[in-house]
Design a protein around this motif. Structure first.
Motif, PDB file in Angstrom:
ATOM      1  N   VAL A 131      98.614  59.084  68.398  1.00 53.94           N
ATOM      2  CA  VAL A 131      98.944  58.554  67.081  1.00 53.94           C
ATOM      3  C   VAL A 131      99.009  57.032  67.190  1.00 53.94           C
ATOM      4  CG1 VAL A 131     100.643  58.544  65.220  1.00 53.94           C
ATOM      5  CG2 VAL A 131     100.279  60.621  66.557  1.00 53.94           C
ATOM      6  N   GLY A 132      98.176  56.338  66.402  1.00 51.53           N
ATOM      7  CA  GLY A 132      98.169  54.885  66.403  1.00 51.53           C
ATOM      8  C   GLY A 132      99.285  54.322  65.547  1.00 51.53           C
ATOM      9  N   MET A 133      99.798  53.179  65.946  1.00 46.54           N
ATOM     10  CA  MET A 133     100.900  52.574  65.213  1.00 46.54           C
ATOM     11  C   MET A 133     100.479  52.102  63.821  1.00 46.54           C
ATOM     12  SD  MET A 133     103.520  53.044  66.951  1.00 46.54           S
ATOM     13  CE  MET A 133     104.688  52.077  66.037  1.00 46.54           C
ATOM     14  N   TYR A 134      99.220  51.639  63.663  1.00 46.90           N
ATOM     15  CA  TYR A 134      98.815  51.211  62.319  1.00 46.90           C
ATOM     16  C   TYR A 134      98.731  52.404  61.377  1.00 46.90           C
ATOM     17  CZ  TYR A 134      94.047  52.429  63.774  1.00 46.90           C
ATOM     18  OH  TYR A 134      92.935  53.086  64.237  1.00 46.90           O
ATOM     19  N   GLY A 135      98.487  53.592  61.899  1.00 47.28           N
ATOM     20  CA  GLY A 135      98.520  54.798  61.076  1.00 47.28           C
ATOM     21  C   GLY A 135      99.923  55.118  60.614  1.00 47.28           C
ATOM     22  N   ILE A 136     100.880  54.976  61.524  1.00 46.80           N
ATOM     23  CA  ILE A 136     102.283  55.219  61.182  1.00 46.80           C
ATOM     24  C   ILE A 136     102.761  54.219  60.139  1.00 46.80           C
ATOM     25  CG2 ILE A 136     104.645  55.185  62.101  1.00 46.80           C
ATOM     26  CD1 ILE A 136     103.137  57.617  62.977  1.00 46.80           C
ATOM     27  N   THR A 137     102.431  52.941  60.331  1.00 47.16           N
ATOM     28  CA  THR A 137     102.868  51.935  59.360  1.00 47.16           C
ATOM     29  C   THR A 137     102.206  52.147  57.999  1.00 47.16           C
ATOM     30  OG1 THR A 137     101.208  50.376  60.180  1.00 47.16           O
ATOM     31  CG2 THR A 137     103.419  50.212  61.100  1.00 47.16           C
ATOM     32  N   THR A 138     100.977  52.640  58.001  1.00 48.31           N
ATOM     33  CA  THR A 138     100.296  52.930  56.741  1.00 48.31           C
ATOM     34  C   THR A 138     101.000  54.056  55.988  1.00 48.31           C
ATOM     35  OG1 THR A 138      98.187  52.213  57.653  1.00 48.31           O
ATOM     36  CG2 THR A 138      98.095  53.616  55.709  1.00 48.31           C
ATOM     37  N   VAL A 139     101.362  55.113  56.692  1.00 52.42           N
ATOM     38  CA  VAL A 139     102.050  56.241  56.063  1.00 52.42           C
ATOM     39  C   VAL A 139     103.417  55.818  55.541  1.00 52.42           C
ATOM     40  CG1 VAL A 139     103.096  58.496  56.543  1.00 52.42           C
ATOM     41  CG2 VAL A 139     100.799  57.991  57.362  1.00 52.42           C
ATOM     42  N   ILE A 140     104.147  55.036  56.332  1.00 51.54           N
ATOM     43  CA  ILE A 140     105.461  54.561  55.887  1.00 51.54           C
ATOM     44  C   ILE A 140     105.315  53.661  54.654  1.00 51.54           C
ATOM     45  CG2 ILE A 140     107.416  53.079  56.512  1.00 51.54           C
ATOM     46  CD1 ILE A 140     107.104  54.172  59.386  1.00 51.54           C
ATOM     47  N   GLY A 141     104.334  52.771  54.664  1.00 48.95           N
ATOM     48  CA  GLY A 141     104.098  51.894  53.516  1.00 48.95           C
ATOM     49  C   GLY A 141     103.718  52.667  52.266  1.00 48.95           C
ATOM     50  N   ALA A 142     102.859  53.679  52.420  1.00 49.52           N
ATOM     51  CA  ALA A 142     102.457  54.490  51.263  1.00 49.52           C
ATOM     52  C   ALA A 142     103.655  55.265  50.709  1.00 49.52           C
ATOM     53  CB  ALA A 142     101.336  55.443  51.657  1.00 49.52           C
TER      54      ALA A 142
END
Length: 90
Positions: free
Chosen positions: A12-23
């Motif tokens: 799991v990439g961190m930019y994916g996690i930040t994208t989900v949290i932002g959405a």
């Protein structure tokens, strides 16, 4: 590569996690705003659908840019091309 970690064998990439949290934060703020300004639910849902499609498209563009070295040979040649080298060859 950007920082990542593994969960159940999946990387799991961190930019994916930040994208989900932002959405998720955008949806939460949007739900509060539609109550405050009495916006119709259908309008909010339409905006969220358009944003989700845009998020999907641009996430793939970012993934492609960050992984140019793993693309086919024509993409590798494009990634190694330099504007200054092209100017000096002309």
């Amino acid at each position: 590569m950007f920082p990542s970690f593994e969960i159940f064998g999946f990387t799991v990439g961190m930019y994916g996690i930040t994208t989900v949290i932002g959405a998720a934060l955008c949806v939460a703020v949007g739900l509060n705003l539609i109550k405050k300004f009495k916006i119709m639910w259908e309008d909010f849902a339409l905006v969220m659908i358009v944003l989700a499609i845009s998020l999907f498209i641009f996430a793939h563009i970012v993934y492609g840019i960050t992984n140019l070295d793993k693309l086919p040979c024509w993409a590798r040649a494009w990634a190694e091309w330099s504007f200054t080298a092209a100017l000096s060859a002309a």
